[in-house]
Scaffold this active site. Sequence first.
Site, mmCIF file in Angstrom:
data_model
loop_
_atom_site.group_PDB
_atom_site.id
_atom_site.type_symbol
_atom_site.label_atom_id
_atom_site.label_comp_id
_atom_site.label_asym_id
_atom_site.label_seq_id
_atom_site.Cartn_x
_atom_site.Cartn_y
_atom_site.Cartn_z
ATOM 1 N N LYS A 146 0.810 -1.233 0.000
ATOM 2 C CA LYS A 146 0.000 0.000 0.000
ATOM 3 C C LYS A 146 0.845 1.285 0.000
ATOM 4 O O LYS A 146 0.493 2.257 -0.668
ATOM 5 C CB LYS A 146 -0.972 -0.005 1.175
ATOM 6 C CG LYS A 146 -2.111 -1.019 1.000
ATOM 7 C CD LYS A 146 -3.119 -0.923 2.123
ATOM 8 C CE LYS A 146 -4.270 -1.897 1.913
ATOM 9 N NZ LYS A 146 -5.338 -1.727 2.913
ATOM 10 N N ASP A 190 -10.080 2.918 2.022
ATOM 11 C CA ASP A 190 -10.336 2.287 3.327
ATOM 12 C C ASP A 190 -11.022 3.281 4.276
ATOM 13 O O ASP A 190 -11.880 2.889 5.078
ATOM 14 C CB ASP A 190 -9.027 1.808 3.971
ATOM 15 C CG ASP A 190 -8.519 0.506 3.357
ATOM 16 O OD1 ASP A 190 -9.349 -0.282 2.871
ATOM 17 O OD2 ASP A 190 -7.296 0.284 3.366
HETATM 18 N N1 LIG Z 1 -12.230 -4.595 7.429
HETATM 19 C C1 LIG Z 1 -11.327 -4.190 6.557
HETATM 20 O O1 LIG Z 1 -11.636 -3.779 5.434
HETATM 21 C C2 LIG Z 1 -9.878 -4.185 6.968
HETATM 22 C C3 LIG Z 1 -8.972 -3.361 6.279
HETATM 23 C C4 LIG Z 1 -7.626 -3.375 6.686
HETATM 24 C C5 LIG Z 1 -7.211 -4.205 7.731
HETATM 25 N N2 LIG Z 1 -8.138 -4.990 8.358
HETATM 26 C C6 LIG Z 1 -7.719 -5.838 9.490
HETATM 27 O O2 LIG Z 1 -7.141 -5.016 10.489
HETATM 28 C C7 LIG Z 1 -6.151 -5.711 11.221
HETATM 29 C C8 LIG Z 1 -4.888 -4.864 11.318
HETATM 30 O O3 LIG Z 1 -4.361 -4.663 10.014
HETATM 31 P P1 LIG Z 1 -3.099 -3.697 9.760
HETATM 32 O O4 LIG Z 1 -2.846 -3.695 8.310
HETATM 33 O O5 LIG Z 1 -3.262 -2.394 10.469
HETATM 34 O O6 LIG Z 1 -1.926 -4.513 10.518
HETATM 35 P P2 LIG Z 1 -0.555 -3.948 11.060
HETATM 36 O O7 LIG Z 1 -0.119 -2.739 10.311
HETATM 37 O O8 LIG Z 1 0.358 -5.121 11.121
HETATM 38 O O9 LIG Z 1 -0.879 -3.463 12.580
HETATM 39 C C9 LIG Z 1 -1.192 -4.404 13.562
HETATM 40 C C10 LIG Z 1 -1.645 -3.700 14.838
HETATM 41 O O10 LIG Z 1 -2.034 -4.716 15.782
HETATM 42 C C11 LIG Z 1 -1.235 -4.567 16.961
HETATM 43 N N3 LIG Z 1 -0.943 -5.891 17.524
HETATM 44 C C12 LIG Z 1 -0.535 -6.993 16.853
HETATM 45 N N4 LIG Z 1 -0.369 -8.023 17.717
HETATM 46 C C13 LIG Z 1 -0.682 -7.556 18.947
HETATM 47 C C14 LIG Z 1 -0.713 -8.124 20.243
HETATM 48 N N5 LIG Z 1 -0.371 -9.424 20.458
HETATM 49 N N6 LIG Z 1 -1.107 -7.356 21.293
HETATM 50 C C15 LIG Z 1 -1.453 -6.061 21.106
HETATM 51 N N7 LIG Z 1 -1.441 -5.453 19.896
HETATM 52 C C16 LIG Z 1 -1.057 -6.193 18.822
HETATM 53 C C17 LIG Z 1 0.022 -3.862 16.527
HETATM 54 O O11 LIG Z 1 0.621 -3.233 17.646
HETATM 55 P P3 LIG Z 1 2.215 -2.905 17.675
HETATM 56 O O12 LIG Z 1 2.392 -1.572 16.986
HETATM 57 O O13 LIG Z 1 2.532 -2.869 19.113
HETATM 58 O O14 LIG Z 1 2.899 -4.027 16.937
HETATM 59 C C18 LIG Z 1 -0.550 -2.868 15.515
HETATM 60 O O15 LIG Z 1 -1.135 -1.775 16.169
HETATM 61 C C19 LIG Z 1 -5.959 -7.039 10.476
HETATM 62 O O16 LIG Z 1 -6.667 -8.035 11.192
HETATM 63 C C20 LIG Z 1 -6.611 -6.813 9.132
HETATM 64 O O17 LIG Z 1 -7.146 -8.006 8.582
HETATM 65 C C21 LIG Z 1 -9.465 -4.991 8.012
#
Ligand SMILES: NC(=O)c1ccc[n+]([C@@H]2O[C@H](COP(=O)([O-])OP(=O)(O)OC[C@H]3O[C@@H](n4cnc5c(N)ncnc54)[C@H](OP(=O)(O)O)[C@@H]3O)[C@@H](O)[C@H]2O)c1
Length: 267
Positions: free
Chosen positions: A65, A101
């Site tokens: 992205k 998004d």
């Molecule tokens: N509905 C939709 O259209 C849509 C769109 C985009 C994403 N999503 C979903 O949103 C989620 C996040 O996506 P992303 O792209 O933002 O991922 P990302 O950039 O990898 O960010 C992950 C986030 O989760 C936190 N995290 C991960 N493991 C954790 C744990 N064990 N305890 C506490 N916090 C934790 C991370 O915190 P740290 O900074 O501390 O690592 C970070 O804030 C995914 O499940 C994805 O499938 C949905």
Amino acid sequence: MILAGVLGDPIAQSKSPRLHGHWLARHGIDGAYVPLHVRPDDLADTLRLLPRLGFAGVNVTIPHKAAALAAATSATDRARRIGAANTLTFTDDGIEADNTDAPGFLANLDAAGDWPTDRPAVVLGAGGAARAVLVALQERGLPAIRLANRTEATAAALADELGRGIATTPLAAPDLADAGLVVNTTSLGMQGQPPLDLDLAPLPSDALVTDIVYAPLETPLLASAKARGLRTVDGLGMLLHQAAPGFRRWFGVEPMVDGALRAAVLA
Ligand SMILES: NC(=O)c1ccc[n+]([C@@H]2O[C@H](COP(=O)([O-])OP(=O)(O)OC[C@H]3O[C@@H](n4cnc5c(N)ncnc54)[C@H](OP(=O)(O)O)[C@@H]3O)[C@@H](O)[C@H]2O)c1
């Protein structure tokens, strides 16, 4: 035939081909939307080649992205602010980038009815998806946004970067007082991940709780919000709504986000 697709690494899990395929069939459009497994080193070459093969545009997903925004000829202010693009349109002038998004997130909430936009929102997580959610809430003019993240320095940096009413709050005990909205953007609660452990008791009873994780549809957070009698919105609608602008641009038809689409994507 009009071609479009989604680029990611990995890509097999993407629901976008099924989603766009449903709309193509429903509108009888002579087109195709294909998943393309593209590794980071191949992104630039792929984006040069696809328009020459007849592609009208593509969605891009993890991990492309930010690189897609950098590769674009022009971009919406929203995509620049978020720092990432998920929707690219190929034109005679080059590549137009957008981030859908953010409006997809808001459209999903709006579809569920009124929600409190005049009170603080609490956003959990500060990763890629959080950036779109934060910019969306700023666009909607929420008076304050409280941002909580496991790695607090990441939340502080993001709050500094995006400014305008974002302050940090601890993930272990976020400030839920007066909040009208709680959004989980962490990957906690996703299949194979531990649940998000959050005490919702301090949240006002008219607050809305939403999770952008949509596998499972009812995350442990949404289940506990329901148990407290709070309104909830699941994350699948965000995925459906973010797809509509690309479909309209590439295939020239305004598609509907409805129960039939939801069922097709879940099938
Ligand atoms: N509905 C939709 O259209 C849509 C769109 C985009 C994403 N999503 C979903 O949103 C989620 C996040 O996506 P992303 O792209 O933002 O991922 P990302 O950039 O990898 O960010 C992950 C986030 O989760 C936190 N995290 C991960 N493991 C954790 C744990 N064990 N305890 C506490 N916090 C934790 C991370 O915190 P740290 O900074 O501390 O690592 C970070 O804030 C995914 O499940 C994805 O499938 C949905």
